[in-house]
Design an enzyme around this catalytic site. Structure first.
Site, short mmCIF file in Angstrom:
data_model
loop_
_atom_site.label_atom_id
_atom_site.label_comp_id
_atom_site.label_asym_id
_atom_site.label_seq_id
_atom_site.Cartn_x
_atom_site.Cartn_y
_atom_site.Cartn_z
N GLU A 94 -1.14 5.25 -4.90
CA GLU A 94 0.02 4.55 -5.48
C GLU A 94 1.25 4.23 -4.74
OE1 GLU A 94 2.47 4.34 -9.79
OE2 GLU A 94 1.58 6.05 -9.15
N ARG A 95 1.72 5.36 -4.15
CA ARG A 95 2.96 5.17 -3.15
C ARG A 95 2.83 4.20 -2.10
NH1 ARG A 95 4.69 9.12 -0.90
NH2 ARG A 95 7.07 8.82 -1.12
#
Length: 303
Positions: A94-95
């Site tokens: 996600e990051r």
């Protein structure tokens, strides 16, 4: 290698190695890598991380802007006809996905794999735990979901994420804290050590009272442990929700002052021998009575 937080700390095993009955160790890394449009990827609805470090994300964005996304994201293909032109669901990374979007990239490297909802949850949890991206409460809730939703034992959960059963048990105990204390841990207003010390207090009221003192007075973990032990011991000081210690000696002194002055008296002990003595009155006449007892000569001169 650019990752969410650099190389994974502590575990050093691939995600595939942590999914019994799933892909064998190393197989995820050996899957073909392709590039897809960021606009075609939707977020993982099972993502356990609720909070994200903005400063760390900015650093990762700068790295991605200079070097690109080095480690592919892990995604699964959605059924045809998904709304909004979305074709894939993010499983892990996600990051990296957020950093790529912030850096102005339109496409990212990904590894595709077939994945059930259970796989998506487990992989998201495991990736975050591996990379130490979760705060203690998020991690505790992640363990709780693995246990409650998939019927795993604490030992199986520990084996799945590559940690000790004791760590899983200690994290799960944090969820026994009052909501106010859980929020304080999530916001990093108190440490995990403080939170574990609070668990030694015997009641919700005692835990909230000690929490108030931690935040008000900056108590250390050791001081918090001592307060919790005192609250646990029979007849010892028991903090109330207001943070006032109901110590038998203090109560006796308050009562003696009340009888002497003829009004309610409150005594609160602070750090390093400091504290406050509060004398209550509800009328001018009651104040005069207190002053006559404390300062008889001054009151005689005023008369």
């Amino acid at each position: 290698m650019t990752t969410d937080r650099g190389p994974a700390r502590g575990l050093g095993r691939g995600l595939g190695a942590l999914i019994p009955g799933g892909m064998p160790p190393g197989e995820i890394a050996e899957q073909p890598v392709t590039e897809i449009a960021i606009a075609e990827i939707e977020a993982n609805p099972h993502q356990p991380r609720l909070m994200m470090d903005d400063e760390a994300l900015d650093e990762l964005t700068q790295s991605v802007r200079e070097h690109g996304v080095i480690q592919p994201l892990l995604v699964t293909e959605l059924p045809p006809g998904s709304p909004g032109g979305v074709r894939y669901r993010l499983i892990a990374g996600e990051r990296r996905l957020r950093a790529a979007a912030a850096a102005g990239l339109t496409r990212v490297p990904v590894t595709l794999r077939e994945s059930s909802d259970r796989d998506q949850l487990e992989l998201a949890l495991i990736e975050n735990v591996q990379r130490e991206d979760l705060n203690p409460i998020e991690e505790a809730r992640a363990y709780r979901r693995l246990i409650d939703e998939f019927g795993l034992t604490q030992q199986q959960t520990a084996d799945r994420v590559g940690c000790s059963r004791a760590k899983v048990a200690n994290r799960l105990r944090l969820l026994e804290l009052p909501a106010e204390a859980i929020e304080a841990v999530q916001d990093a207003r108190i440490s995990e050590g403080h939170a574990r010390a609070l668990l030694g207090a015997p009641s919700v009221e005692a835990r909230l009272a000690i929490l108030a003192r931690i935040e008000r007075e900056g108590l250390s973990v050791r001081q918090t442990e001592r307060l919790a032990r005192r609250a646990q011991a029979t007849g010892a000081a028991l903090p109330t929700a207001s943070g006032t210690l109901h110590d038998p000696q203090i109560e006796a002194l308050e009562e003696a002052l009340r009888r002497q002055l003829g009004t309610k008296v409150g005594l609160r002990r602070g750090r390093a021998g400091r504290g406050t003595l509060t004398i209550h009155f509800h009328s001018d006449e009651e104040l005069d009575g207190v002053l006559e007892r404390l300062l008889p000569e001054w009151m005689a001169d005023e008369a």
